[in-house]
Scaffold this motif. Structure first.
Motif, short mmCIF file in Angstrom:
data_model
loop_
_atom_site.label_atom_id
_atom_site.label_comp_id
_atom_site.label_asym_id
_atom_site.label_seq_id
_atom_site.Cartn_x
_atom_site.Cartn_y
_atom_site.Cartn_z
N SER A 1 0.83 -1.21 0.00
CA SER A 1 0.00 0.00 0.00
C SER A 1 0.86 1.26 0.00
O SER A 1 2.03 1.23 0.39
N GLY A 2 0.26 2.36 -0.45
CA GLY A 2 0.97 3.63 -0.50
C GLY A 2 1.84 3.77 -1.72
O GLY A 2 2.73 4.63 -1.77
N LEU A 3 1.60 2.94 -2.76
CA LEU A 3 2.46 2.93 -3.94
C LEU A 3 1.77 3.51 -5.17
O LEU A 3 2.21 3.31 -6.30
N GLY A 4 0.66 4.24 -4.96
CA GLY A 4 -0.12 4.75 -6.07
C GLY A 4 0.42 6.04 -6.66
O GLY A 4 1.55 6.45 -6.41
N LEU A 5 -0.42 6.70 -7.45
CA LEU A 5 -0.01 7.88 -8.20
C LEU A 5 0.50 9.00 -7.29
O LEU A 5 1.52 9.63 -7.57
N ARG A 6 -0.22 9.24 -6.21
CA ARG A 6 0.18 10.31 -5.29
C ARG A 6 1.09 9.79 -4.18
O ARG A 6 2.01 10.48 -3.77
N SER B 1 -0.01 15.46 2.56
CA SER B 1 0.58 16.77 2.30
C SER B 1 1.17 16.78 0.89
O SER B 1 1.77 15.80 0.45
N ALA B 2 0.97 17.90 0.20
CA ALA B 2 1.50 18.02 -1.15
C ALA B 2 3.01 18.14 -1.09
O ALA B 2 3.54 18.94 -0.32
N PRO B 3 3.73 17.35 -1.88
CA PRO B 3 5.19 17.41 -1.85
C PRO B 3 5.69 18.75 -2.38
O PRO B 3 5.09 19.33 -3.28
N ARG B 4 6.78 19.22 -1.82
CA ARG B 4 7.37 20.47 -2.26
C ARG B 4 8.56 20.19 -3.16
O ARG B 4 9.04 19.08 -3.24
N GLY B 5 9.01 21.24 -3.83
CA GLY B 5 10.20 21.10 -4.64
C GLY B 5 9.92 21.25 -6.11
O GLY B 5 8.77 21.27 -6.56
N GLY C 1 11.49 19.18 -8.42
CA GLY C 1 11.74 17.92 -9.11
C GLY C 1 10.52 17.40 -9.83
O GLY C 1 9.38 17.70 -9.45
N TRP C 2 10.75 16.62 -10.88
CA TRP C 2 9.65 16.15 -11.72
C TRP C 2 8.63 15.34 -10.94
O TRP C 2 7.41 15.52 -11.11
N LEU C 3 9.07 14.48 -10.02
CA LEU C 3 8.11 13.67 -9.27
C LEU C 3 7.29 14.53 -8.32
O LEU C 3 6.11 14.24 -8.07
N SER C 4 7.88 15.60 -7.79
CA SER C 4 7.11 16.51 -6.94
C SER C 4 6.04 17.22 -7.75
O SER C 4 4.89 17.34 -7.33
N VAL C 5 6.41 17.70 -8.93
CA VAL C 5 5.44 18.36 -9.81
C VAL C 5 4.34 17.37 -10.19
O VAL C 5 3.15 17.72 -10.18
N TYR C 6 4.74 16.16 -10.51
CA TYR C 6 3.77 15.13 -10.91
C TYR C 6 2.78 14.86 -9.79
O TYR C 6 1.56 14.81 -10.01
#
Length: 555
Positions: A431-436, A529-533, A535-540
């Motif tokens: 678990s916890g491996l999804g899109l977000r 919480s929305a990731p900061r930064g 980096g591409w994965l943060s934007v994604y």
């Protein structure tokens, strides 16, 4: 013809373009011709793409001969085999949308008139089709072929075998030396993996959509057929611009029904579901692809069994007639009025199809099997759905009930196998491996192969909100559970010992925990919480939409 790439003489864009393109050797006459982008998703990192740079010159020559002016543009070029090393595979799915954005910037920024997209590894095809739907300019996708395989100790071996047996090394069932010997001979040339994984599945789906030239998929990389297809595409794209036949005229609901039907008939990759949905979203086609799979699965029999679904090889499928033969056999189930990039309808195109081997690609009334190759399950653990892959033999477990053993990453799960924490009869939840939550939907196949290597492949069920490789699958795996755990989905509330029941035939996935207890656990969950930064994965992670919208960007 009226072209969007031509500007009023004397204007600033006209002058800047003239200055730049004259330096590239273009003549006054060239400035007025259709400008065609050759979208080259190429990289020196993997054999998947190593031949694409060689495809560009003959394609340019064909476009010039047809009266167009070609421009090569580059995109990101992710290989599942190589790019999955970083961040536990989290870069793989987000790279698809990066490709689409690369194309938009280059092609829409320059206002070119059409595109020929060179498709290779798994994410290049959907990324290119997403861009085609978004930009809506005449486009042809060219599947640039599958790789030749090798021989290991007298037996045929290909990349999918390496992928599988790497999991056996992790549990001591195969030695490093044996795996190294196998890996050194499994791939003997460029191209995509030689099985019915995501790449070949999506190449075939592209032809079923009408976005690839008839008879062009699948094909051996660098073969005479591939080179002939490249030349055909170069000629046809100039005609397509003149005809103004655009992707949104082709990517209709009927086209998506045809693609889903084809994927079901070959037991194609489950990744096709989210990719086709993303393409539909970008093309402005209001179709629910997951619902199409649910609707059509009981109606579409399995017509072929290409590895890893059966014993046939992809070259045998190609020799039997490939996608054209498959679609011909399926014609009673297809929307034959759907247009194609050939300028003819699907029905007209299939009028000239030939089935060279009806044992390899069977007719609808004499299939290899009648159970669905892909099954969508729903229930209290997956209110918005999850997917199971089934082989032609379908000799595995269909119904399973057991206590949950929960891990929050692939690495935790692998350690659990090594430490003896996973037992026969368990339902292992990743678990916890999804899109977000991942972000980017982490790959979990290595865990499944390690289970197989430990002798637990048919004694344990895996349930995850992550994704599986489209290349191989072992045992009963329920993937892409939605909604994902990180956004409050029930899979994030599962605890060790909870009973989970999956019934593939009934298409259900149930978490047998009282609602009151789930509400208590939900109240204890910290907010996402929305990731900061930058980096591409943060934007994604901040912008990705749910699977119901194909995991496209923009919420």
């Amino acid at each position: 013809m009226s072209l969007r790439s031509n500007f009023a003489p004397g204007s600033t864009p006209w002058a800047m373009r003239r200055a730049q393109w004259t330096a590239l050797g273009l003549s006054d006459e060239d400035m007025e011709k259709p400008k065609i982008a050759i979208v080259n998703s190429s990289s020196g990192l993997a054999s998947c793409f190593s031949h694409l740079d060689g495809v560009v010159p003959p394609l340019m020559a064909a476009i010039r001969a047809a009266g167009g002016v070609p421009f090569e543009v580059r995109t990101a070029a992710p290989s599942d085999a190589i790019t999955s090393a970083g961040r536990a595979g989290q870069y793989i799915l987000p790279s698809r949308d990066l490709i689409a954005n690369d194309i938009e910037v280059a092609v829409e920024g320059a206002l070119l008139d059409g595109m020929v997209c060179l498709a290779s590894c798994d994410k290049t095809t959907p990324g290119q089709l997403m861009a085609a739907g978004r930009l809506d300019i005449p486009t042809i996708v060219v599947g640039c072929g599958y790789q030749p395989s090798g021989v290991y100790r007298g037996e045929h071996v290909d990349f999918e075998d390496v992928f599988l047996y790497a999991g056996h090394v992790a549990t001591g069932a195969m030695t490093v030396e044996e795996l190294a010997e196998m890996a050194s001979v499994a791939v003997s040339g460029p191209g995509v993996c030689a099985g019915m994984g995501t790449a070949n599945s999506m190449h075939i789906a592209t032809e079923a959509l009408g976005m690839a030239l008839p008879g062009s998929t699948p094909v051996l990389a660098n073969s005479p057929r591939m080179w002939a297809d490249v030349e055909r595409a170069g000629r046809r794209i100039v005609e397509l611009v003149a005809e103004d036949l655009r992707p949104r005229q082709i990517l209709t609901e009927g086209a998506f029904r045809n693609a889903v039907t084809a994927v079901l008939a070959i037991s194609g990759s489950v990744n096709c579901i989210k990719h086709l949905q993303a393409i539909a979203v970008e093309a402005g086609c209001d179709v629910d692809v997951l619902a199409l799979f649910e609707e059509l699965a009981p109606q579409v029999p399995l017509l072929t069994g290409v590895k890893p679904n059966g014993e046939r090889r992809i070259d045998e499928f190609e020799a039997a007639g490939g996608a054209q033969a498959l679609l011909y056999q399926l014609r009673s189930l297809l929307d034959l009025a759907s247009p194609t990039v050939a300028g003819a309808t699907m029905g007209e195109v299939l009028g000239g199809a030939v089935v060279a081997d009806a044992e390899t690609i069977r007719p609808v009334d004499d299939p290899l099997a009648r159970h669905p190759g892909i099954t969508v399950v729903r229930g209290s653990l997956a209110p918005e759905g999850a997917v199971c892959k089934r082989t032609v033999a379908d000799d595995g477990v269909h119904r399973f009930s057991g206590p949950a053993t929960v891990y929050s990453s692939r690495e935790e799960g692998l350690a659990g196998i090594r430490n003896g924490e996973v037992s026969a009869g368990d339902v292992v939840v990743l678990s916890g491996l999804g899109l977000r939550g991942s972000p980017g939907m982490a790959l979990t196949s290595a865990f499944v192969f390690a289970l197989d290597g430990a002798g637990l492949g048919d004694q344990v069920v895996v349930v995850t909100d992550g994704q599986m490789s489209g290349l191989v699958n072992k045992g009963l795996v329920v993937a892409e559970v939605s909604p994902e755990g990180a956004v409050g989905g029930p899979i994030g509330l599962v605890r060790n010992g909870d009973r989970i029941t999956v019934d593939v035939d009934a298409r259900t996935l149930e978490l047998e925990v009282p609602e009151a207890e789930l509400a208590r656990r939900r109240a204890e969950q910290p907010p996402l919480s929305a990731p900061r930064g930058c980096g591409w994965l943060s934007v994604y992670a901040r912008t990705v939409s749910p699977l119901a919208r194909g995991a496209t960007l923009g919420g």
